[in-house]
Design a protein around this motif. Structure first.
Motif, mmCIF file in Angstrom:
data_model
loop_
_atom_site.group_PDB
_atom_site.id
_atom_site.type_symbol
_atom_site.label_atom_id
_atom_site.label_comp_id
_atom_site.label_asym_id
_atom_site.label_seq_id
_atom_site.Cartn_x
_atom_site.Cartn_y
_atom_site.Cartn_z
ATOM 1 N N LYS A 129 0.855 -1.202 0.000
ATOM 2 C CA LYS A 129 0.000 0.000 0.000
ATOM 3 C C LYS A 129 0.886 1.245 0.000
ATOM 4 O O LYS A 129 0.554 2.257 -0.612
ATOM 5 N N TYR A 146 -2.609 10.785 2.923
ATOM 6 C CA TYR A 146 -2.156 9.674 3.757
ATOM 7 C C TYR A 146 -0.814 9.975 4.399
ATOM 8 O O TYR A 146 -0.099 10.900 3.991
ATOM 9 N N SER A 148 2.395 7.185 6.271
ATOM 10 C CA SER A 148 2.651 5.804 6.704
ATOM 11 C C SER A 148 3.561 5.794 7.928
ATOM 12 O O SER A 148 4.387 6.697 8.106
ATOM 13 N N VAL A 167 -9.022 5.655 7.955
ATOM 14 C CA VAL A 167 -8.791 4.375 7.294
ATOM 15 C C VAL A 167 -7.369 3.917 7.597
ATOM 16 O O VAL A 167 -6.409 4.652 7.341
ATOM 17 N N LYS A 169 -4.538 0.956 6.986
ATOM 18 C CA LYS A 169 -4.261 -0.170 6.087
ATOM 19 C C LYS A 169 -2.899 -0.769 6.400
ATOM 20 O O LYS A 169 -1.888 -0.065 6.352
ATOM 21 N N TYR A 170 -2.895 -2.055 6.685
ATOM 22 C CA TYR A 170 -1.635 -2.756 6.893
ATOM 23 C C TYR A 170 -0.901 -2.809 5.549
ATOM 24 O O TYR A 170 -1.497 -3.099 4.507
ATOM 25 N N ASP A 171 0.411 -2.524 5.570
ATOM 26 C CA ASP A 171 1.178 -2.426 4.327
ATOM 27 C C ASP A 171 1.751 -3.776 3.911
ATOM 28 O O ASP A 171 2.958 -3.994 3.979
ATOM 29 N N VAL A 179 -7.541 -3.920 6.199
ATOM 30 C CA VAL A 179 -8.087 -2.563 6.151
ATOM 31 C C VAL A 179 -9.119 -2.388 7.257
ATOM 32 O O VAL A 179 -10.067 -3.161 7.353
ATOM 33 N N GLU A 307 -7.436 1.727 -4.426
ATOM 34 C CA GLU A 307 -6.308 0.789 -4.483
ATOM 35 C C GLU A 307 -6.020 0.439 -5.933
ATOM 36 O O GLU A 307 -6.862 0.632 -6.817
#
Ligand code: AMP
Ligand code: GLY
Length: 441
Positions: A129, A146, A148, A167, A169-171, A179, A307
């Motif tokens: 992601k 975003y 990270s 939101v 989200k695991y990368d 998610v 995505e």
């Protein structure tokens, strides 16, 4: 390796004609995968006058009617490569992301084999992601704001200063569970702690992004470097039950002919998202050579990326490929060899497909229920998870079949699809009755 198939050719099997294999000029194609998406790919290839023989690994009961199934896993790169070399496969087409991530394209190319699909490095556009978000920010592709993080405290501090929902989200690959849409700070704290302190999915980072709202849709394109060939837009239905309720699934139905997308929207998404992403990957030294799938959303601020995937979508492929009027072998072969192809031609019809899933899916379900009536169905039936048992077709997975009909409009396609589904007899299947509801509201 010991797999030798002195097979009748596809034409012999399908049309009952005697053909001497050594006199055939037709192409041999290997399709990797065994779901509804691969059935749709096999079906499209079987319409090509250039294609003589189709193998599919591992395939399924329905695919076995149109191709020869091989007892090889889609991630068995060495086994598949040995088969392709031994059987002089002209072209291999890869369906699942797992096979791309296993490096099948790199291995085949190193062995001098032609293959349609992205290199392992290029699949980062789907598997990471953070990579995808960096690409979008660098090449000015519209997406949610975003940041990270690998540090829990820093992530929490950032989330605290952003609007909710947030939101998270695991990368990395998290089997679709990576998610979390957190409604408040408590929920965000729990999810971040899960991902960054307990490492529930592994040692990856977390991408925190703003929440967007609007209808989602899928834009699939064939991509060869900076050459991008768009397919018709489609929309998946991810929830298990009518009215978009119930748990998330792999997709319970799809249709083309989206009522909420204008030609201007599509032109914008093509130019500003799909072409820029393809060009960006070229600039990063990771040119694409397969399908780029944009998971997009039409927000009040315009179309944005949710995505990217590095493969055909499932169940989108099953509704998109039946509309292709060009020879798909030319497209696959051109993209796989870096040769420009003629702009693909698509029918103006629309398609609507409904998934029949095992009762209990996406939770626990039984396999092995007999499916009757398939020979009565006057529609394209893609097998997603079926098997043969004592000569009978039985359920073999969560999502089992997808029935696809076309029409001049969605009302026509919808009426036909539900009529045809009524002919299928199986006591362990369920399906949604409201596919394409956005077109009828
Ligand atoms: P992804 O794995 O990134 O596709 O996320 C899975 C699903 O979560 C998407 O199909 C959306 O429905 C939802 N989702 C992801 N990102 C966002 C976002 N920024 N805003 C709203 N919903 C999102
Ligand atoms: N239809 C969702 C996917 O293919 O990822």
């Amino acid at each position: 390796m010991g797999l030798v198939y002195p097979l009748p050719s596809r034409h012999e099997r399908v049309h009952g004609k005697e053909i001497q294999l050594e006199n055939c000029l037709g192409k041999t194609v290997l399709v990797v995968g065994g779901g509804g998406r691969e059935h749709a790919i096999v079906d499209a290839l079987s319409r090509s006058p250039q294609v003589e023989q189709i193998y599919c690994a591992p395939g399924n009961a329905g695919i076995g009617e149109q191709a020869f199934n091989l007892p090889l896993k889609d991630t068995d790169v060495e086994g598949l490569k040995a088969f392709a070399l031994e059987h002089q496969v002209d072209l291999t087409v890869v369906g699942p992301e797992a096979a791309l991530a296993a490096g099948i394209v790199d291995a085949f190319r190193a062995a001098g084999l032609r293959i349609f699909g992205h290199t392992k490095a290029a699949t980062a556009i789907e598997s990471s992601k953070e990579f995808a978000k960096k690409l979008m920010s660098k090449y000015d592709i519209p997406t949610a704001a975003y940041r990270s993080f690998s540090d829990y405290e820093e992530a929490l501090a950032y989330v605290s200063g952003r609007p909710f929902p947030a939101v998270l989200k695991y990368d990395g690959l998290a089997a679709g569970k990576g998610v979390v849409i957190a409604q408040d700070l408590d929920e965000a704290r729990r999810a971040l702690s899960d991902m960054l302190l307990d490492h529930s999915f592994g040692a990856g980072k977390v991408v925190v992004e703003d929440y967007l709202s609007g209808p989602e849709f899928s834009f699939l394109c064939f991509v060869d470097g900076d050459r991008v060939y768009p397919m018709p837009l489609s929309q998946d239905h991810k929830r298990a039950f009518d009215g978009d309720t119930g748990p998330n699934t792999g997709g319970m139905g799809a249709y083309t002919g989206l009522p909420f997308i204008t030609p201007e929207d599509r032109a914008f998404a093509f130019r500003e998202i799909m072409c820029k992403a393809a060009q960006g990957m070229v600039s990063e030294g990771l040119p694409l050579s397969g399908v780029l799938y944009g998971g997009l959303m039409k927000t009040a601020q315009g179309i944005k990326v949710i995505e990217f995937n590095a493969r055909f979508g499932d169940p989108e492929t099953e509704v998109v490929l039946p509309l292709l009027e060009s020879d798909i072998f030319d497209i696959f072969d051109g993209v796989a060899s870096g040769r420009p192809v003629a702009e693909p031609v698509w029918s103006d019809d629309v398609t609507l497909g409904v998934v029949l899933a095992s009762k209990g899916y996406p939770g626990h379900y039984e396999k092995g229920a007999v499916i009757g009536g398939l020979d009565q169905v006057d529609a394209q039936v893609c097998h997603m998870g079926t098997a043969l048992k004592d000569g009978l077709t039985v359920t073999g997975g969560g999502r089992v079949l997808m029935v696809v009909c076309r029409g001049k409009d969605l009302a026509q396609a919808r009426e036909k699809v539900y009529k045809e589904i009524g002919k299928i007899q199986c006591d362990n299947l369920f399906y949604r009755k409201d596919i394409a509801h956005q077109a009828f509201e």
